[in-house]
Design a protein around this motif. Structure first.
Motif, PDB file in Angstrom:
ATOM      1  N   GLN A  29      68.398 -16.938  65.737  1.00 52.11           N
ATOM      2  CA  GLN A  29      68.848 -15.253  65.836  1.00 52.11           C
ATOM      3  C   GLN A  29      69.997 -15.195  66.570  1.00 52.11           C
ATOM      4  OE1 GLN A  29      64.776 -14.225  66.795  1.00 52.11           O
ATOM      5  NE2 GLN A  29      64.553 -13.180  64.671  1.00 52.11           N
ATOM      6  N   GLU A  30      69.978 -16.123  67.701  1.00 53.98           N
ATOM      7  CA  GLU A  30      71.004 -15.943  68.645  1.00 53.98           C
ATOM      8  C   GLU A  30      72.426 -16.509  68.146  1.00 53.98           C
ATOM      9  OE1 GLU A  30      70.130 -17.397  72.882  1.00 53.98           O
ATOM     10  OE2 GLU A  30      67.942 -16.995  72.250  1.00 53.98           O
ATOM     11  N   ALA A  31      72.317 -17.333  67.226  1.00 50.57           N
ATOM     12  CA  ALA A  31      73.415 -17.885  66.397  1.00 50.57           C
ATOM     13  C   ALA A  31      74.256 -16.813  65.852  1.00 50.57           C
ATOM     14  CB  ALA A  31      73.431 -18.989  65.673  1.00 50.57           C
ATOM     15  N   ALA A  32      73.597 -15.719  65.177  1.00 51.82           N
ATOM     16  CA  ALA A  32      74.189 -14.544  64.563  1.00 51.82           C
ATOM     17  C   ALA A  32      74.714 -13.543  65.699  1.00 51.82           C
ATOM     18  CB  ALA A  32      73.191 -13.614  63.821  1.00 51.82           C
ATOM     19  N   GLU A  33      73.972 -13.463  66.799  1.00 54.83           N
ATOM     20  CA  GLU A  33      74.445 -12.763  68.056  1.00 54.83           C
ATOM     21  C   GLU A  33      75.764 -13.528  68.498  1.00 54.83           C
ATOM     22  OE1 GLU A  33      71.048 -12.678  70.754  1.00 54.83           O
ATOM     23  OE2 GLU A  33      69.904 -11.684  69.288  1.00 54.83           O
TER      24      GLU A  33
END
Length: 161
Positions: free
Chosen positions: A109-113
């Motif tokens: 999820q943090e990768a998308a952020e």
């Protein structure tokens, strides 16, 4: 490290040898393996132990389209306490590798952020970004299912060890 791949602090885009230099930034949550991947690429071996990274820079010579080039790789911190430095290296990067661990759904999820933050800082979507799923040797602990990757809006998606 051998002399060919020493840590660097250069900021020129064309080294004195005339070879093109590409500034690559490694991003991802803490503990996903950014430093291990960087060290494996630079020295062709995985480190036995590595202290958590604040920020390390490496230079290595490669061939791109049959021409010699240098990769200036910035291995960044994943910990939240170092977020103040992010805008600065996002402005200077020419390409980005965003790493997540297949054993940590939050890191995915943090990768998308991270991707959205790059677009926000750079004010463009025309930026080379590669998404890397790391720790595939830990398949039995997988939290990010392969079907999540079907519609991931990244230019390149890679599964790495």
């Amino acid at each position: 490290m051998d002399g060919e791949n020493d840590s660097i602090s250069s900021s020129s885009s064309v080294p004195s040898s005339g070879s093109r230099e590409y500034k690559i930034v490694m991003l991802g949550a803490g503990g996903v393996g950014k430093s291990a991947m960087t060290m494996q690429f630079i020295s062709h071996r995985f480190p036995d132990y590595h202290d958590p990274t604040i920020e390390d820079a490496y230079k290595t010579q490669v061939r791109i389209d049959d021409d010699p080039a240098y990769l200036d790789i910035l291995d960044t911190a994943g910990q939240a306490e170092f977020t103040a430095m992010r805008d600065q290296y996002m402005r200077g990067g020419e390409g980005f590798i965003i790493c997540y661990s297949i054993t940590d759904h939050r890191s995915f999820q943090e990768a998308a952020e991270f991707k959205e933050l790059i677009y926000h800082v750079r004010h463009t979507y025309d930026i080379p970004i590669v998404l890397v799923g790391n720790k595939t040797d830990l398949e039995e602990y997988r939290q990010v299912r392969k079907f999540y990757l079907v519609n991931v809006p990244f230019a390149i998606v890679v599964q790495a060890l």
